[in-house]
Design a protein around this motif. Structure first.
Motif, PDB file in Angstrom:
ATOM      1  N   LYS A  38      -6.415   4.994  -9.091  1.00  0.00           N
ATOM      2  CA  LYS A  38      -5.803   3.717  -9.465  1.00  0.00           C
ATOM      3  C   LYS A  38      -4.368   3.629  -8.916  1.00  0.00           C
ATOM      4  N   MET A  39      -3.630   4.725  -9.041  1.00  0.00           N
ATOM      5  CA  MET A  39      -2.249   4.726  -8.534  1.00  0.00           C
ATOM      6  C   MET A  39      -2.231   4.508  -7.028  1.00  0.00           C
ATOM      7  N   LEU A  40      -3.188   5.154  -6.329  1.00  0.00           N
ATOM      8  CA  LEU A  40      -3.232   5.022  -4.868  1.00  0.00           C
ATOM      9  C   LEU A  40      -3.597   3.604  -4.446  1.00  0.00           C
ATOM     10  N   ILE A  41      -4.413   2.943  -5.244  1.00  0.00           N
ATOM     11  CA  ILE A  41      -4.814   1.576  -4.905  1.00  0.00           C
ATOM     12  C   ILE A  41      -3.717   0.580  -5.279  1.00  0.00           C
ATOM     13  N   GLU A  42      -3.141   0.764  -6.475  1.00  0.00           N
ATOM     14  CA  GLU A  42      -2.096  -0.174  -6.931  1.00  0.00           C
ATOM     15  C   GLU A  42      -0.801  -0.039  -6.145  1.00  0.00           C
ATOM     16  N   LYS A  43      -0.551   1.184  -5.631  1.00  0.00           N
ATOM     17  CA  LYS A  43       0.640   1.413  -4.793  1.00  0.00           C
ATOM     18  C   LYS A  43       1.945   1.019  -5.492  1.00  0.00           C
ATOM     19  N   ARG A  44       2.073   1.453  -6.738  1.00  0.00           N
ATOM     20  CA  ARG A  44       3.328   1.213  -7.471  1.00  0.00           C
ATOM     21  C   ARG A  44       3.866   2.553  -7.956  1.00  0.00           C
ATOM     22  N   PRO A  45       5.191   2.730  -8.008  1.00  0.00           N
ATOM     23  CA  PRO A  45       5.720   3.977  -8.557  1.00  0.00           C
ATOM     24  C   PRO A  45       5.253   4.167 -10.003  1.00  0.00           C
ATOM     25  N   ALA A  46       4.942   5.400 -10.389  1.00  0.00           N
ATOM     26  CA  ALA A  46       4.462   5.663 -11.746  1.00  0.00           C
ATOM     27  C   ALA A  46       4.862   7.067 -12.167  1.00  0.00           C
ATOM     28  N   GLU A  47       5.150   7.206 -13.448  1.00  0.00           N
ATOM     29  CA  GLU A  47       5.414   8.542 -13.999  1.00  0.00           C
ATOM     30  C   GLU A  47       4.202   8.928 -14.825  1.00  0.00           C
TER      31      GLU A  47
END
Ligand code: ZN
Length: 359
Positions: A38-47
């Motif tokens: 999901k992080m790779l698809i959304e491409k937004r910084p995340a902790e």
């Protein structure tokens, strides 16, 4: 029965043996393959939380999107005593939070062993000294950088064992599962070294699963390019010998051999009792390809792995002289910028990106 229990408890207390750790099973991971995708698809910084330490502290992790489908991993604080390495990874997070873009998608674990870093911080007068406070989890623990699986074999989360059959510490178990899920093409492991003459940027030679060399040129060139960036901006990379005989070889490691030959590996780190300093390092395991695993999803190419040795273990604030503090702060910034601009940049890019985002 009760007496036996007390004896075991007392002996482990007296000898300061590490508590027995169980393998963390895949279903109990705080991060999941789904979340990473999901992080790779959304491409937004995340902790996110990689997991919990032996003392139940959260191990923090950050994701920053890149402009490509390639994945990279940055690790700091494998040795808790090397506090400057954590400063470098934290400065990198700040640079990326401020909006700097990278070519690689990157996960950053700023401090893999936060329990141990806190031990180092608990005795300010000993930071950077030969006491090495915080390097090992406990007096009898194996070196955190010497507890990886057999080169050429995947990590098996069902047993949690290293190459020598020892239980891998929980922090490294989590790291290994992250690597096997995220499948980075390149890793940079940020350490620090007391002897500032050996500060610099090094690369492990990649091999196939049987130890046959795949060619060192691009790995060494990447390490040297990072080192040159640091040097050009006023940082110290003495260990790379940039002005006499540039090298990306760590002084304790065997000479890289030409492609097609068997590559010797350094299986003994520091000399410690009970072989605690021996075993497989992350550099050796990561740079060896995994093939023929029972679980084909664990097969992978040899990863590019860079080891950064920041010169000196202290944080800038631990230096007495204000001008030295200023220099060290500048050097932390240069080291972290070199990761962002060169290591995470479009340099010596691997043949193919990871397939996680596309699955
Ligand atoms: Zn280290």
């Amino acid at each position: 029965m009760r007496i036996a229990f007390i004896v075991i408890f007392l002996s482990s207390w007296v000898l300061n043996l590490p508590a027995r750790e169980l393998p963390v099973k895949k279903d109990n991971l705080p991060f999941s393959e789904e979340n990473l995708k999901k992080m790779l698809i959304e491409k937004r910084p995340a902790e996110f939380i990689l997991g919990q330490t032996k003392e139940r502290r959260n191990i923090e992790a950050w994701f920053f999107p890149g402009t490509s489908d390639y994945n990279a991993l940055v690790i700091g604080g494998v040795h808790g005593s090397e506090l400057s390495s954590i400063e470098v990874t934290r400065a990198l997070i700040q640079q990326l939070l401020a909006g700097s873009k990278s070519y690689y998608n990157v996960i950053i674990i700023p401090s893999l062993f936060p329990d141990n870093a806190l031990k180092a911080l608990s005795s300010p007068g000993r930071i950077g000294s030969t006491d090495n406070l915080g390097r090992y989890s406990m007096t009898a623990s194996v070196d955190p950088n010497r507890q990886m699986p057999t080169p050429g074999k995947a990590y098996d989360e069902n047993n949690g064992l290293d190459h020598l059959g020892r239980m891998i510490e929980i922090e490294n178990q989590l790291l290994l599962q992250l690597i096997q899920t995220f499948k980075p093409q390149r890793i940079i492991n940020v350490h620090a070294i007391r002897n500032t003459g050996y500060g610099g940027v090094y690369a492990d030679p990649r091999t196939d699963n049987t130890g046959i060399a795949l060619g060192y040129l691009s790995d060494s060139q990447l390490a040297i390019t990072i080192a040159r960036y640091i040097d050009e901006h006023g940082g110290n990379v003495n260990g790379n010998n940039l002005y006499s005989n540039p090298t990306a070889l760590y002084y304790k490691d065997p000479e890289p051999v030409p492609t097609g030959n068997f590559q010797k590996r350094n299986m003994a780190g520091s000399i410690l009792d009970s072989n605690r300093g021996s075993g497989v390092s992350l550099g050796t395991w990561a740079s060896t390809a995994v093939t023929n695993d029972i679980d084909p999803s664990k097969n992978r190419d040899a990863m590019r792995i860079i080891t950064m040795e920041y010169p000196g273990c202290k944080r800038p604030a631990d230096y007495k002289d204000p001008s030295e503090q200023l220099f060290q702060q500048k050097q932390v910034d240069i080291y972290s910028s070199s990761i962002r601009i060169i290591f995470l940049g479009n340099y010596y890019v691997e043949d193919k990106p990871g397939n996680m985002a596309k699955k």
